[in-house]
Every structure is written in structure tokens, then in C-alpha cells.
Design an enzyme around this catalytic site. Structure first.
Site, PDB file in Angstrom:
ATOM      1  N   GLU A  32       0.828  -1.220   0.000  1.00 36.63           N
ATOM      2  CA  GLU A  32       0.000   0.000   0.000  1.00 36.63           C
ATOM      3  C   GLU A  32       0.854   1.258   0.000  1.00 36.63           C
ATOM      4  OE1 GLU A  32      -3.689   0.054   0.308  1.00 36.63           O
ATOM      5  OE2 GLU A  32      -3.503  -2.011  -0.376  1.00 36.63           O
TER       6      GLU A  32
ATOM      7  N   HIS B  42      -4.616   1.554   7.172  1.00 33.13           N
ATOM      8  CA  HIS B  42      -3.211   1.851   6.872  1.00 33.13           C
ATOM      9  C   HIS B  42      -2.555   2.336   8.163  1.00 33.13           C
ATOM     10  CE1 HIS B  42      -4.430   2.835   2.458  1.00 33.13           C
ATOM     11  NE2 HIS B  42      -3.833   1.668   2.481  1.00 33.13           N
TER      12      HIS B  42
ATOM     13  N   CYS C 145      -2.873  11.302   3.760  1.00 27.29           N
ATOM     14  CA  CYS C 145      -3.169  10.393   2.641  1.00 27.29           C
ATOM     15  C   CYS C 145      -2.956  11.092   1.318  1.00 27.29           C
ATOM     16  CB  CYS C 145      -4.630   9.947   2.660  1.00 27.29           C
ATOM     17  SG  CYS C 145      -5.116   9.072   4.128  1.00 27.29           S
TER      18      CYS C 145
HETATM   19  O1  SUG Z   1      -7.653   2.991  -0.108  1.00 26.60           O
HETATM   20  N1  SUG Z   1     -10.432   5.140  -0.076  1.00 26.60           N
HETATM   21  C1  SUG Z   1      -8.999   4.952   0.046  1.00 26.60           C
HETATM   22  C2  SUG Z   1      -8.444   5.869   1.104  1.00 26.60           C
HETATM   23  C3  SUG Z   1      -6.953   5.860   1.133  1.00 26.60           C
HETATM   24  C4  SUG Z   1      -6.394   6.619   2.270  1.00 26.60           C
HETATM   25  N2  SUG Z   1      -4.977   6.586   2.255  1.00 26.60           N
HETATM   26  C5  SUG Z   1      -4.176   6.523   3.307  1.00 26.60           C
HETATM   27  N3  SUG Z   1      -4.594   6.209   4.493  1.00 26.60           N
HETATM   28  N4  SUG Z   1      -2.927   6.711   3.099  1.00 26.60           N
HETATM   29  C6  SUG Z   1      -8.680   3.492   0.375  1.00 26.60           C
HETATM   30  O2  SUG Z   1      -9.434   2.881   1.133  1.00 26.60           O
HETATM   31  C7  SUG Z   1     -12.604   4.866  -1.126  1.00 26.60           C
HETATM   32  C8  SUG Z   1     -13.179   4.957  -2.501  1.00 26.60           C
HETATM   33  C9  SUG Z   1     -14.682   4.857  -2.499  1.00 26.60           C
HETATM   34  O3  SUG Z   1     -15.250   4.191  -1.640  1.00 26.60           O
HETATM   35  O4  SUG Z   1     -15.301   5.480  -3.392  1.00 26.60           O
HETATM   36  C10 SUG Z   1     -11.096   4.655  -1.124  1.00 26.60           C
HETATM   37  O5  SUG Z   1     -10.555   4.081  -2.031  1.00 26.60           O
END
Ligand code: SUG
Length: 447
Positions: A175, A251, A368
Site C-alpha cells: 500500500e 493503513h 493520505c
Molecule cells: O484505499 N479510499 C482509500 C483511502 C486511502 C487513504 N490513504 C491513506 N490512508 N494513506 C482506500 O481505502 C474509497 C473509494 C470509495 O469508496 O469510493 C477509497 O478508495
């Protein structure tokens, strides 16, 4: 004077930003699923944060969004005809696949790649490995473009080494920088890199999350350490606490944040946390590491997840002071606010809050939205110049968003092929604004 600095490359939110409810284990994404989004506001909120940080003298870069809906992927799974026909077939036959292929999730560039600075690598190069993100299908389609984009921006092979994403199998679930923290006495000095995983593919952890998936594997972390030529004596691998994953910490950057000597984390960030912290202390050298651990009774995991306190950015200002950049949700939570106020004037010189609700509702906070890249002066000079955020670029990008982005988008709107055409027009112009050249698949092939 040491010219090595940390640059933050934020992802521009794409025109198809919507709430697809696509990320099981990410409680905000699940809760927002199917509600209406405002892509224009989302992009402007992100730009406001970027510009505010650039104005504070920080090195701020911009990464372009990906082209969505990803018609190439939709064709790969059997939809055919013109772009409009592909979208139309997906709408009627598999709307959830269309939503996944239309996700603007590349905005969270902390998941774009893992980056190791040249000061740490045995070959003195900056190493990039795009994250395969294979735990969520909508994100697993990001890495080919991410790789192309990073190669274009960090093109000079004298300074930058690019690795392909790890094998696309759950055993190597990766990730990116969201599970990677670099600690150091000074950006230009060799640091210690902390890699965090949720499970081992071939090992057997006694304690595993029961409710939500662990996205990153130990095997992926070990591969990154080898690829990036990191000495074992300056690497710590830690298992994320399964309780945290089950509480929605998908994460590590939702429960810990580190910058230079400072590590801010929750009591339940890691399994065997005292040992992990001891290893970090040893590797960094006596008296270097400053740990601010927040205990469960001060801030329950639930508040940590809803406020995204640990998804704050810790940034070093020109005078050496530390700035914490957090989401508005931190100010709205009295327990978090009390805690932050207790650090003000001690570990933190200043705290700045931003309204990032459009991103937060999909589980993406300030940290993020950015990929950190530590660069020496020569390396900074080798970066494609058009991606550095200046006042002129900021104004241009705000105007570009105003011109091209919708202010209301639901899942039903993804069916409109016009959205795809609008997005291609916008992104075509963006490559010119940023000086990226032809980068998108639609710029390379006739559609
Ligand atoms: O991978 N959300 C992302 C959020 C990522 C956050 N990043 C960090 N913590 N670094 C994920 O879960 C949601 C998309 C949706 O539901 O439309 C999404 O992909």
C-alpha cells in the site's frame, strides 16, 4: 547549510471523485457509499492545503489524477466498442465495476509508491516502487499510470531508480508510503525506515485481525527493503496491531505519523509496541527519537479513526520548528483538541487545520493526500519543473478546476459518457499546464 529537504507531492483530485463505498475496512468509505460528491470542491480543498503549505516555505509538488473511468480496464474485462459504448455497457451490466473504474482514488498519493531517499540507500539513489494496491480492485488498477507518471517527473537516472510494482498477488500486498515512515536526525543524514505490515503471507502471526482485511504483507515490506538497497541495520519491520485494523485502521498512517526525530502514535499502533520503539531508538542512536504516544484512555481508537488525528502531516519549517497539519475533524473532537493543545509549544510549534471533508468522507486525510520525497539540492533540480506549486500554478489550477469540474456527482452520473469526455479534455489541458507531455493512454492511442 544542508540543502536536503522533504518535498510533499499531493494528488490532485480527479473530475470523477465520487463515493462508491468501495473500500471494505475503511469505515468512512463504507459510510459515505452512494451519497453525492462535489468533485470541484474536493479538488479546491486539496489545492488550498497545498498552497497554504507552499506559502509556509515548504516544498510542494502536484501529481496529476488518473484518467477515469478507466476504459482500458473496462475493455480488459470484456466491455467493447467506442468509449461511450464501453461506459454504457458497464452501466447496464455491472454498475459497481464502472464505479470502481471511475474512482478518483489515485488522489491519495501516500498510496502511490514507497520512496527511499538517497541518504539511506546503499547505492546513493532515490528509489521508487509504485504500490500494487492489490487488496482493493479499484486501487489495483492505479500502478501502471503511477509508474509512468513517477518516471516522467523523476526522470534522471543519475539520481532516481524506478522499480516495477511488486508481483500482483495478495502475498505481496503493498500500500506504499502509507505503511512506511522514515525517521532521522536530519533529512540529509542516513535515516531509519519503519515498514509496517498487517499480515504475513507465508508466516503465521498468532494474532490476526478478525473483522477487516490486513492490506500490507510482511513479504512486501521485505521486498521493498531489498529493492531499495537499505541496510538491515537501519530498517525496522513492525506488525500493525490487529485490534487497530479491526477498528478501521486500514493503513498505518491512520494511527501513527513520524517526521525526523518525532514519532506520534497511538498505544495500539503496533503489536509488541515497546519492542518496536526500542528497536527504533537503538537504530537511530541514543537520545534521538522523541515518542509521543497517546494512550487508549486519553484517546480511544474510535476517536483516532473518526478525527484522523494520526493522519496529520508533521512538517519541518525553515527555522526547524514542527508544524502539524490536521483535518478540521480534529478541532471538532474535544478529546483530540485537548491533546493537541497539550503538545502546542512543546513538540509542536504550530497546528493548522484544513477542511478536507470531500476526501475525508472516503477515508483520506491530510497525510493520505501526499507522497513524501526527500531530495538533495541536486535531486530537487532534476525534478520536472512544472509540478512544483508556485502561486502562478496554484491560480492556474484553481481556474482549471473551476472550468472543468462538476459540483455534484452521484453514481448514476458515471453512466454519462460526457463525464469521460470532460475528463479527457481537462486532463489533456493539465498535462500542458504541468509540462508533462503526453502521458495518458487517451493521448497516445486513437479512441
Ligand atoms: O484505499 N479510499 C482509500 C483511502 C486511502 C487513504 N490513504 C491513506 N490512508 N494513506 C482506500 O481505502 C474509497 C473509494 C470509495 O469508496 O469510493 C477509497 O478508495
Amino acid at each position: 547549510m544542508n540543502a536536503t529537504r522533504e518535498a510533499n507531492f499531493d494528488g490532485l483530485v480527479g473530475p470523477s471523485h465520487h463515493y462508491g463505498g468501495l473500500s471494505y475496512g475503511n469505515v468512512a468509505s463504507q459510510a459515505s457509499g452512494k451519497s453525492a460528491s462535489n468533485p470541484r470542491q474536493a479538488a479546491l480543498q486539496g489545492l488550498e492545503k497545498m498552497w497554504a503549505l507552499a506559502q509556509r516555505g515548504l516544498l510542494q509538488g502536484v501529481l496529476p489524477p488518473q484518467a477515469r473511468p478507466d476504459v482500458g480496464t473496462l475493455r480488459r474485462i470484456g466491455f467493447h466498442g467506442s468509449d461511450a459504448e464501453v461506459v454504457q455497457q458497464a452501466t447496464t451490466q455491472a454498475p459497481s465495476l464502472l464505479s470502481a473504474c471511475a474512482s478518483a482514488s489515485s488522489m491519495w498519493t501516500a498510496n502511490a509508491a514507497t520512496v527511499s531517499p538517497s541518504a539511506d540507500s546503499l547505492d546513493g539513489k532515490v528509489h521508487f516502487t509504485p504500490a500494487n494496491l492489490n487488496s482493493k480492485w479499484h486501487r489495483s488498477i492505479e500502478h501502471p499510470f503511477t509508474a509512468a507518471c513517477l518516471r516522467r517527473i523523476f526522470a534522471d537516472s543519475q539520481h532516481f531508480t524506478h522499480h516495477p510494482a511488486l508481483p500482483e498477488h495478495p502475498a505481496f500486498g503493498d500500500e506504499g508510503a502509507a505503511n512506511h515512515t522514515r525517521l532521522c536526525s536530519d533529512y540529509g543524514a542516513p535515516g531509519v525506515q519503519l515498514f509496517v505490515y498487517g499480515r504475513s503471507a507465508f508466516g503465521s502471526e498468532a494474532l490476526q485481525p478478525q473483522r477487516y482485511p490486513a492490506r500490507q504483507t510482511r513479504e512486501a515490506c521485505e521486498a521493498l527493503v531489498r529493492l531499495h538497497r537499505l541496510p538491515e541495520s537501519r530498517v525496522v519491520l513492525a506488525q500493525q496491531h490487529p485490534y487497530a485494523i479491526d477498528a478501521g485502521v486500514f493503513h498505518n498512517d491512520v494511527i501513527a505519523v513520524g517526521n525526523r526525530k518525532l514519532l506520534l502514535l497511538h498505544q495500539h499502533a503496533f503489536l509488541n509496541q515497546p519492542e518496536v520503539l526500542q528497536q527504533l531508538r537503538q537504530q537511530l542512536g541514543e537520545g534521538v527519537l522523541q515518542v509521543a504516544q497517546v494512550d487508549e484512555h486519553v484517546l480511544p481508537l474510535e476517536d483516532a479513526v473518526s478525527s484522523y488525528l494520526f493522519n496529520s502531516q508533521l512538517l519541518t519549517l525553515a527555522n526547524g520548528d514542527t508544524l502539524l497539519v490536521c483535518a478540521e475533524e480534529c478541532r471538532a473532537n474535544p478529546r483530540v483538541l485537548d491533546y493537541l493543545n497539550s503538545l502546542r509549544g512543546k513538540l509542536l510549534a504550530d497546528i493548522q487545520c484544513f477542511d478536507l471533508k470531500q476526501s475525508m468522507r472516503n477515508g483520506g486525510g491530510p497525510a493520505c493526500l501526499r507522497l513524501r520525497v526527500v531530495l538533495s539540492a541536486d535531486e530537487q533540480a532534476a525534478v520536472l519543473p512544472g509540478v512544483w506549486l508556485t502561486e502562478v500554478l496554484y491560480q492556474q489550477l484553481c481556474g482549471w478546476v473551476q472550468d472543468h469540474y462538476r459540483d455534484h456527482l452521484t453514481e448514476a452520473d458515471l453512466a454519462d459518457p460526457q463525464l469521460l469526455y470532460e475528463s479527457h479534455t481537462a486532463l489533456d489541458q493539465l498535462t500542458q499546464i504541468l509540462g508533462l507531455g503526453s502521458l495518458y493512454p487517451f493521448q497516445q492511442e486513437p479512441t
